[in-house]
Scaffold this motif. Sequence first.
Motif, PDB file in Angstrom:
ATOM      1  N   LEU A   1       2.814  -6.928 -16.126  1.00  0.00           N
ATOM      2  CA  LEU A   1       1.886  -6.869 -14.991  1.00  0.00           C
ATOM      3  C   LEU A   1       2.178  -5.664 -14.106  1.00  0.00           C
ATOM      4  N   GLU A   2       3.470  -5.367 -13.905  1.00  0.00           N
ATOM      5  CA  GLU A   2       3.845  -4.210 -13.093  1.00  0.00           C
ATOM      6  C   GLU A   2       3.333  -2.914 -13.728  1.00  0.00           C
ATOM      7  N   GLU A   3       3.524  -2.787 -15.046  1.00  0.00           N
ATOM      8  CA  GLU A   3       3.078  -1.577 -15.741  1.00  0.00           C
ATOM      9  C   GLU A   3       1.565  -1.437 -15.668  1.00  0.00           C
ATOM     10  N   ALA A   4       0.852  -2.559 -15.849  1.00  0.00           N
ATOM     11  CA  ALA A   4      -0.609  -2.511 -15.801  1.00  0.00           C
ATOM     12  C   ALA A   4      -1.102  -2.110 -14.414  1.00  0.00           C
ATOM     13  N   GLN A   5      -0.489  -2.670 -13.370  1.00  0.00           N
ATOM     14  CA  GLN A   5      -0.926  -2.348 -12.014  1.00  0.00           C
ATOM     15  C   GLN A   5      -0.561  -0.916 -11.645  1.00  0.00           C
ATOM     16  N   ASP A   6       0.648  -0.468 -12.042  1.00  0.00           N
ATOM     17  CA  ASP A   6       1.057   0.897 -11.722  1.00  0.00           C
ATOM     18  C   ASP A   6       0.176   1.908 -12.421  1.00  0.00           C
ATOM     19  N   THR A   7      -0.273   1.595 -13.646  1.00  0.00           N
ATOM     20  CA  THR A   7      -1.162   2.489 -14.384  1.00  0.00           C
ATOM     21  C   THR A   7      -2.541   2.541 -13.748  1.00  0.00           C
ATOM     22  N   ALA A   8      -2.997   1.393 -13.249  1.00  0.00           N
ATOM     23  CA  ALA A   8      -4.339   1.312 -12.671  1.00  0.00           C
ATOM     24  C   ALA A   8      -4.421   1.964 -11.303  1.00  0.00           C
ATOM     25  N   ASP A   9      -3.319   1.997 -10.555  1.00  0.00           N
ATOM     26  CA  ASP A   9      -3.324   2.570  -9.201  1.00  0.00           C
ATOM     27  C   ASP A   9      -3.384   4.093  -9.279  1.00  0.00           C
ATOM     28  N   LEU A  10      -4.479   4.679  -8.804  1.00  0.00           N
ATOM     29  CA  LEU A  10      -4.622   6.128  -8.783  1.00  0.00           C
ATOM     30  C   LEU A  10      -3.738   6.722  -7.683  1.00  0.00           C
ATOM     31  N   PRO A  11      -3.280   7.963  -7.870  1.00  0.00           N
ATOM     32  CA  PRO A  11      -2.442   8.588  -6.829  1.00  0.00           C
ATOM     33  C   PRO A  11      -3.115   8.629  -5.471  1.00  0.00           C
ATOM     34  N   GLU A  12      -4.436   8.930  -5.440  1.00  0.00           N
ATOM     35  CA  GLU A  12      -5.099   8.995  -4.143  1.00  0.00           C
ATOM     36  C   GLU A  12      -5.174   7.627  -3.495  1.00  0.00           C
ATOM     37  N   ALA A  13      -5.328   6.567  -4.319  1.00  0.00           N
ATOM     38  CA  ALA A  13      -5.348   5.210  -3.767  1.00  0.00           C
ATOM     39  C   ALA A  13      -3.994   4.872  -3.165  1.00  0.00           C
ATOM     40  N   SER A  14      -2.923   5.267  -3.876  1.00  0.00           N
ATOM     41  CA  SER A  14      -1.581   5.014  -3.350  1.00  0.00           C
ATOM     42  C   SER A  14      -1.371   5.775  -2.042  1.00  0.00           C
ATOM     43  N   GLY A  15      -1.901   7.006  -1.976  1.00  0.00           N
ATOM     44  CA  GLY A  15      -1.783   7.782  -0.750  1.00  0.00           C
ATOM     45  C   GLY A  15      -2.505   7.133   0.408  1.00  0.00           C
ATOM     46  N   ASP A  16      -3.696   6.600   0.143  1.00  0.00           N
ATOM     47  CA  ASP A  16      -4.435   5.895   1.193  1.00  0.00           C
ATOM     48  C   ASP A  16      -3.660   4.680   1.670  1.00  0.00           C
ATOM     49  N   ALA A  17      -3.054   3.946   0.731  1.00  0.00           N
ATOM     50  CA  ALA A  17      -2.293   2.756   1.096  1.00  0.00           C
ATOM     51  C   ALA A  17      -1.092   3.123   1.955  1.00  0.00           C
ATOM     52  N   ILE A  18      -0.423   4.230   1.593  1.00  0.00           N
ATOM     53  CA  ILE A  18       0.731   4.675   2.380  1.00  0.00           C
ATOM     54  C   ILE A  18       0.289   5.073   3.784  1.00  0.00           C
ATOM     55  N   ALA A  19      -0.851   5.772   3.878  1.00  0.00           N
ATOM     56  CA  ALA A  19      -1.352   6.190   5.186  1.00  0.00           C
ATOM     57  C   ALA A  19      -1.699   4.993   6.058  1.00  0.00           C
ATOM     58  N   ARG A  20      -2.356   3.983   5.455  1.00  0.00           N
ATOM     59  CA  ARG A  20      -2.704   2.789   6.228  1.00  0.00           C
ATOM     60  C   ARG A  20      -1.461   2.056   6.691  1.00  0.00           C
ATOM     61  N   GLU A  21      -0.449   1.981   5.829  1.00  0.00           N
ATOM     62  CA  GLU A  21       0.772   1.283   6.199  1.00  0.00           C
ATOM     63  C   GLU A  21       1.498   2.027   7.311  1.00  0.00           C
ATOM     64  N   PHE A  22       1.464   3.371   7.259  1.00  0.00           N
ATOM     65  CA  PHE A  22       2.114   4.160   8.306  1.00  0.00           C
ATOM     66  C   PHE A  22       1.390   3.974   9.642  1.00  0.00           C
ATOM     67  N   GLU A  23       0.057   3.952   9.618  1.00  0.00           N
ATOM     68  CA  GLU A  23      -0.699   3.723  10.845  1.00  0.00           C
ATOM     69  C   GLU A  23      -0.390   2.340  11.410  1.00  0.00           C
ATOM     70  N   ARG A  24      -0.264   1.357  10.520  1.00  0.00           N
ATOM     71  CA  ARG A  24       0.072   0.001  10.972  1.00  0.00           C
ATOM     72  C   ARG A  24       1.470  -0.019  11.594  1.00  0.00           C
ATOM     73  N   TYR A  25       2.404   0.711  10.980  1.00  0.00           N
ATOM     74  CA  TYR A  25       3.764   0.784  11.531  1.00  0.00           C
ATOM     75  C   TYR A  25       3.751   1.387  12.930  1.00  0.00           C
ATOM     76  N   LEU A  26       2.963   2.448  13.119  1.00  0.00           N
ATOM     77  CA  LEU A  26       2.914   3.093  14.425  1.00  0.00           C
ATOM     78  C   LEU A  26       2.328   2.155  15.472  1.00  0.00           C
ATOM     79  N   ARG A  27       1.266   1.416  15.136  1.00  0.00           N
ATOM     80  CA  ARG A  27       0.686   0.475  16.072  1.00  0.00           C
ATOM     81  C   ARG A  27       1.691  -0.613  16.441  1.00  0.00           C
ATOM     82  N   ARG A  28       2.396  -1.102  15.408  1.00  0.00           N
ATOM     83  CA  ARG A  28       3.346  -2.187  15.648  1.00  0.00           C
ATOM     84  C   ARG A  28       4.515  -1.690  16.503  1.00  0.00           C
TER      85      ARG A  28
END
Length: 284
Positions: free
Chosen positions: A250-277
């Motif tokens: 399952l990990e391999e399938a999900q890691d393969t499916a996650d595009l680099p730009e999608a991962s970048g968006d997720a990191i950006a959203r998490e960083f914004e959430r960290y700053l708000r918190r």
Amino acid sequence: MIELQEIGELRDPIVIAAFEGWNDAGECASAVVKHLAEVWDAEVVAAIDPEDFYDFQVNRPQVANVDGRRIVRWPTTRILLARNTPVGRDVLLVLGIEPSVRWRTFANDLLSYILDQGTQLLIVLGGLLADVPHTRPIPVGLTSEDEGLLEGNDDVERSSYEGPTGIVGVLSDEARQQHLPTLSCWAAVPHYAGGAPSPKASLALLGQLEEILDCVVDDAAISEAAQAWEHGVDELADSDEEVADYVRQLEEAQDTADLPEASGDAIAREFERYLRRRDDGAGG
């Protein structure tokens, strides 16, 4: 609908709803509403008469001792009002059980009440069992049929699901017919660890709510429970080679499916959430 207290005019209210049962894998959605009710000091203001909608052989009433008296608590759907929120508006929390009968009447009764309060947005939460690994962030899908919510929001899409539905789906459809903007948020719970509770899925739903409402919610209790849950499932996988192999697939399938730009968006959203918190000083 049983109105338990007069609540007066509300401030631009929104509704967050979850129902125990078929829509609530791992009880992740109902746990979020219970958590919000606790941290926002919500009070019960109304309830649906259970006699009309529930089979008490399926959802049995509970006997409890309260102040030395034995009372019967009936299974039902309750509406709680939270005024002390970081959202800057009043929030009605709907915490219920999927009804046994008369779903359309149930949905209409509930919608009539919340529309009478001037509700501007309905957010329904759910959880489903899925082929996802517990070691990765829990996916949360955001769907809506409202053009205003879809326009200019890449995170929200129309649902393509076809098949059996629960009370969340019925309520969302009735809301659409009554022109109430509605968002559906569903967390994907690892099916091999889908028993209740599922705090990591609850934490993912809570994080999505923070994004929608642009606020910070104290999540310390759920965050701690999510870490303990993941550690427990890790131990289960370590003790069973078949489970461990399946998780790796399952990990391999999900890691393969996650595009680099999608991962970048997720990191950006998490960083914004960290700053708000950090600025707010809330949570874990």
